[in-house]
Design a protein around this motif. Structure first.
Motif, PDB file in Angstrom:
ATOM      1  N   ALA A   1       0.827  -1.215   0.000  1.00  0.00           N
ATOM      2  CA  ALA A   1       0.000   0.000   0.000  1.00  0.00           C
ATOM      3  C   ALA A   1       0.854   1.254   0.000  1.00  0.00           C
ATOM      4  O   ALA A   1       0.510   2.262  -0.656  1.00  0.00           O
ATOM      5  N   GLN A   2       1.979   1.244   0.704  1.00  0.00           N
ATOM      6  CA  GLN A   2       2.869   2.403   0.747  1.00  0.00           C
ATOM      7  C   GLN A   2       3.465   2.715  -0.609  1.00  0.00           C
ATOM      8  O   GLN A   2       3.865   3.858  -0.863  1.00  0.00           O
ATOM      9  N   HIS A   3       3.510   1.716  -1.478  1.00  0.00           N
ATOM     10  CA  HIS A   3       4.000   1.929  -2.844  1.00  0.00           C
ATOM     11  C   HIS A   3       2.849   2.167  -3.821  1.00  0.00           C
ATOM     12  O   HIS A   3       3.010   2.049  -5.038  1.00  0.00           O
ATOM     13  N   GLU A   4       1.692   2.468  -3.265  1.00  0.00           N
ATOM     14  CA  GLU A   4       0.513   2.890  -4.033  1.00  0.00           C
ATOM     15  C   GLU A   4       0.040   1.836  -5.025  1.00  0.00           C
ATOM     16  O   GLU A   4      -0.438   2.157  -6.117  1.00  0.00           O
TER      17      GLU A   4
ATOM     18  N   GLU B   1      -7.803  -4.028  11.003  1.00  0.00           N
ATOM     19  CA  GLU B   1      -8.336  -3.434   9.779  1.00  0.00           C
ATOM     20  C   GLU B   1      -7.506  -3.828   8.570  1.00  0.00           C
ATOM     21  O   GLU B   1      -6.270  -3.767   8.594  1.00  0.00           O
ATOM     22  N   THR B   2      -8.182  -4.238   7.514  1.00  0.00           N
ATOM     23  CA  THR B   2      -7.504  -4.601   6.270  1.00  0.00           C
ATOM     24  C   THR B   2      -6.910  -3.364   5.620  1.00  0.00           C
ATOM     25  O   THR B   2      -7.546  -2.319   5.547  1.00  0.00           O
ATOM     26  N   CYS B   3      -5.688  -3.509   5.134  1.00  0.00           N
ATOM     27  CA  CYS B   3      -4.999  -2.393   4.466  1.00  0.00           C
ATOM     28  C   CYS B   3      -5.386  -2.393   2.990  1.00  0.00           C
ATOM     29  O   CYS B   3      -4.725  -2.990   2.154  1.00  0.00           O
ATOM     30  N   GLY B   4      -6.489  -1.722   2.666  1.00  0.00           N
ATOM     31  CA  GLY B   4      -6.968  -1.699   1.284  1.00  0.00           C
ATOM     32  C   GLY B   4      -8.412  -2.141   1.213  1.00  0.00           C
ATOM     33  O   GLY B   4      -9.155  -2.096   2.195  1.00  0.00           O
ATOM     34  N   LYS B   5      -8.805  -2.625   0.042  1.00  0.00           N
ATOM     35  CA  LYS B   5     -10.170  -3.097  -0.159  1.00  0.00           C
ATOM     36  C   LYS B   5     -10.346  -4.453   0.522  1.00  0.00           C
ATOM     37  O   LYS B   5      -9.415  -5.255   0.599  1.00  0.00           O
TER      38      LYS B   5
END
Length: 216
Positions: A62-65, A84-88
């Motif tokens: 996620a940090q690398h978009e 919490e899920t990081c993203g969808k």
């Protein structure tokens, strides 16, 4: 990889522990794998939440978009059990439904260190590849020899003629993230001539007859 045909991989599913493990190298490797996926513009599919190595790799991607998709059984979301899920996030009813969706939405699979659930997911994907349910590459990131015993056991099963040499090629291993992704991209699936005749469509009323000497 000059001269080698490269498989296009847009999404990789990562199986790994919801714990961080004893060795800090596992955490560092999970973060580094996420960085490698991000830099190569590869999206992540994983089991959801933010615990352990699962949280490390998803955070780094996620940090690398890049896109992160967590597929999680609804039971795990009660009382915020896994964070919490990081993203969808996609919620499913069962573990099996989760694994089927992971298979369908991913182009390749990587296992990091983990426990029983990680091993189950890894070997389920290997088994499904052997049965020609999918032809996607599968690899383990062998951090500090974590998978040495597992790989030795698989080779032992080949020697004892419970796993065929052809099927053994399904499981790839490497000690660095870049090397492993390169191997996944170069992988060429070699199906068993008899098993490839199986029809897995839900509408199929009959399966091809198999030679019972096949070693599953």
């Amino acid at each position: 990889m000059e001269g080698v045909s490269v498989r296009k991989i847009k999404k990789i599913c990562v199986f790994c522990g919801a714990n961080s493990g004893k060795d800090v190298a596992f955490v560092n490797a999970a973060f580094h794998l996420g960085e490698v996926l991000g830099k190569r513009k590869i999206d992540l599919v994983y089991g959801g939440g933010k615990l352990g190595l699962m949280g490390c790799v998803s955070t780094a991607v996620a940090q690398h978009e890049r896109q992160v998709l967590g597929i999680i059984p609804s039971a795990f979301t009660i009382n915020n059990l896994v964070g919490e899920t990081c993203g969808k996030e996609i919620k499913v009813a069962t573990m099996q439904e989760r694994l089927v969706m992971m298979m369908e939405l991913s182009d390749a699979f990587i296992a990091l260190p983990g426990g029983f659930a990680t091993l189950e997911e890894l070997f389920q994907m290997i088994s499904w590849a052997q049965l020609s349910i999918h032809n996607k590459p599968i690899g383990v990131l062998n951090i500090n020899g974590f998978f040495n015993g597992l790989l030795s056991f698989v080779d032992h099963a080949v020697k004892q003629e419970f796993i065929t040499p052809r099927a053994r090629k399904i499981l790839i291993s490497a000690t660095t993230a870049d090397e492993l992704v390169d191997k996944l991209q170069a992988f060429r699936f070699e199906s068993d001539p008899a098993l490839s005749k199986l029809k897995w469509s839900p509408s199929s009323s009959q399966k091809e007859k198999l030679d019972l000497t096949l070693r599953l």
